[in-house]
Design a protein around this motif. Structure first.
Motif, PDB file in Angstrom:
ATOM      1  N   GLY A   9     -23.889  20.993 -15.406  1.00  0.00           N
ATOM      2  CA  GLY A   9     -24.788  22.662 -15.352  1.00  0.00           C
ATOM      3  C   GLY A   9     -24.704  23.030 -13.018  1.00  0.00           C
ATOM      4  O   GLY A   9     -24.408  23.811 -13.116  1.00  0.00           O
ATOM      5  N   LEU A  10     -25.147  21.328 -13.269  1.00  0.00           N
ATOM      6  CA  LEU A  10     -25.281  21.327 -11.659  1.00  0.00           C
ATOM      7  C   LEU A  10     -24.164  20.854 -11.359  1.00  0.00           C
ATOM      8  O   LEU A  10     -24.001  22.059 -10.130  1.00  0.00           O
ATOM      9  N   ALA A  11     -22.875  20.920 -12.022  1.00  0.00           N
ATOM     10  CA  ALA A  11     -21.154  21.035 -11.072  1.00  0.00           C
ATOM     11  C   ALA A  11     -20.545  22.384 -11.272  1.00  0.00           C
ATOM     12  O   ALA A  11     -20.682  23.218 -10.043  1.00  0.00           O
ATOM     13  N   ILE A  12     -21.328  23.113 -12.679  1.00  0.00           N
ATOM     14  CA  ILE A  12     -21.076  24.358 -12.685  1.00  0.00           C
ATOM     15  C   ILE A  12     -21.576  26.025 -11.253  1.00  0.00           C
ATOM     16  O   ILE A  12     -21.273  26.228 -10.790  1.00  0.00           O
ATOM     17  N   ALA A  13     -23.077  25.330 -11.333  1.00  0.00           N
ATOM     18  CA  ALA A  13     -23.824  25.658  -9.841  1.00  0.00           C
ATOM     19  C   ALA A  13     -23.598  25.782  -8.402  1.00  0.00           C
ATOM     20  O   ALA A  13     -23.583  26.784  -7.705  1.00  0.00           O
ATOM     21  N   GLU A  14     -22.734  24.672  -8.361  1.00  0.00           N
ATOM     22  CA  GLU A  14     -22.408  24.293  -6.975  1.00  0.00           C
ATOM     23  C   GLU A  14     -21.023  24.749  -6.655  1.00  0.00           C
ATOM     24  O   GLU A  14     -20.576  24.851  -5.454  1.00  0.00           O
ATOM     25  N   ARG A  15     -19.858  25.059  -8.043  1.00  0.00           N
ATOM     26  CA  ARG A  15     -18.988  25.824  -7.753  1.00  0.00           C
ATOM     27  C   ARG A  15     -19.190  27.278  -7.993  1.00  0.00           C
ATOM     28  O   ARG A  15     -18.707  28.134  -6.589  1.00  0.00           O
ATOM     29  N   LEU A  16     -20.373  27.762  -8.111  1.00  0.00           N
ATOM     30  CA  LEU A  16     -20.825  28.367  -7.825  1.00  0.00           C
ATOM     31  C   LEU A  16     -21.683  29.008  -6.895  1.00  0.00           C
ATOM     32  O   LEU A  16     -21.194  30.416  -5.391  1.00  0.00           O
ATOM     33  N   ALA A  17     -22.197  28.374  -6.235  1.00  0.00           N
ATOM     34  CA  ALA A  17     -22.542  28.203  -4.792  1.00  0.00           C
ATOM     35  C   ALA A  17     -21.325  28.202  -3.734  1.00  0.00           C
ATOM     36  O   ALA A  17     -21.635  29.140  -3.140  1.00  0.00           O
ATOM     37  N   GLU A  18     -20.472  27.552  -3.566  1.00  0.00           N
ATOM     38  CA  GLU A  18     -19.334  27.160  -3.508  1.00  0.00           C
ATOM     39  C   GLU A  18     -18.647  29.203  -3.214  1.00  0.00           C
ATOM     40  O   GLU A  18     -18.120  29.621  -2.427  1.00  0.00           O
TER      41      GLU A  18
ATOM     42  N   GLU B  15     -31.615  21.149  -5.443  1.00  0.00           N
ATOM     43  CA  GLU B  15     -31.273  22.464  -4.935  1.00  0.00           C
ATOM     44  C   GLU B  15     -30.703  21.769  -3.579  1.00  0.00           C
ATOM     45  O   GLU B  15     -29.888  22.804  -2.386  1.00  0.00           O
ATOM     46  N   ALA B  16     -30.637  20.818  -2.230  1.00  0.00           N
ATOM     47  CA  ALA B  16     -30.318  20.663  -1.306  1.00  0.00           C
ATOM     48  C   ALA B  16     -28.589  20.921  -1.657  1.00  0.00           C
ATOM     49  O   ALA B  16     -27.861  20.972  -1.022  1.00  0.00           O
TER      50      ALA B  16
END
Length: 270
Positions: free
Chosen positions: A21-30, A50-51
């Protein structure tokens, strides 16, 4: 190609304080999306996640910790998420739990919890996110299923039932939203990703059980798991699942709808 292709978009990823989940969120943030971060986490873990997303490029992050076992809490989560930036463009149902035991030994309360989080919560988030997506003619629903939404394994009754159900539910959603919007607006799609063995905390109990058969050797335990199911003999990284989610959120993916993409090293090809 513009790598900030999700600028001015908002995404909710459930179960996103760690792992896939965090990896997905990080990719969408990118890619430029504002992220609704979700999970049952300590303040320190939530702040760290969050950071991570802000460093990746998220223009804004909202952390929510509603318990998806409770339909009322799931509705409250969606109320907050939908109001935050005026609606959701992307919904990723990733939250999931696991418990391994035979059917006759499975505690009924475990069945209830797994079905609630892994399947029913996705129904509630989808039914609440879809009206806005359909009205705007743009939306992406990506449900993180599993190879166990395509094939069964022993001692995983509720998990298999929930993931098969999630695949079916996603196909229904895909049909119901298929004609919404246009190529220009982006359309509304619903798809599944089916990871095989992926390097996350959820498989650690199974690794430990296998390692115990090899005198506690974790490397040997992992190898034994892979040899049994995953022909590539390689695990996937959470970031690789994130890349598949990002692909489904591309504008050109408007006609990729109702499918389940295995990321399983050939497991389900056997």
């Amino acid at each position: 190609m513009n790598e900030r292709f999700l600028a001015e978009r908002t995404a909710l990823v459930t179960g996103s304080v760690q792992g896939i989940g965090l990896a997905i969120a990080e990719r969408l943030a990118e890619a430029g999306a504002a992220i609704v971060l979700h999970g049952l986490a300590s303040p320190a873990t939530a702040a760290e996640a969050e950071a991570t997303l802000r460093r990746a490029g998220a223009p804004d992050v909202l952390f929510l910790d509603h318990d998806l076992r409770d339909p009322a809490a799931t509705e409250a989560l969606m109320d907050r998420a939908l109001a935050w930036h005026g609606g959701l463009d992307i919904l990723v149902n990733n939250a999931g739990i696991q418990h391994t035991a035979s059917l006759i030994e499975m505690p009924p309360e475990r069945w209830d919890a797994i079905l609630a989080i892994n399947l029913s919560a996705a129904f509630h988030t989808m039914r609440l996110a879809l009206p806005g997506m359909l009205a705007r003619g743009h939306g992406r629903i990506v449900n993180i299923a599993s190879v166990h939404g395509m094939v069964a394994s022993v001692n995983k009754g509720p998990y298999v039932a929930a993931k098969f159900g999630l695949v079916g539910l996603t196909r229904v959603a895909a049909l119901e939203c298929a004609a919404a919007g246009s190529r220009d607006s982006g359309g509304v799609t619903a798809n599944c990703i089916a990871p095989g063995w992926t390097e996350t905390a959820i498989i650690e109990p199974q690794i430990a059980a296998r390692a115990a058969q090899f005198g506690g050797d974790r490397v040997a335990g992992v190898a034994d798991l892979l040899r049994e199911k995953q022909p590539s003999l390689r695990t996937s990284k959470p970031s690789e699942i994130g890349e598949v989610v990002a692909m489904l959120c591309r504008p050109w993916a408007h006609n990729i709808n109702g499918i389940t993409i295995p990321v399983d090293g050939g497991w389900t090809a056997q």
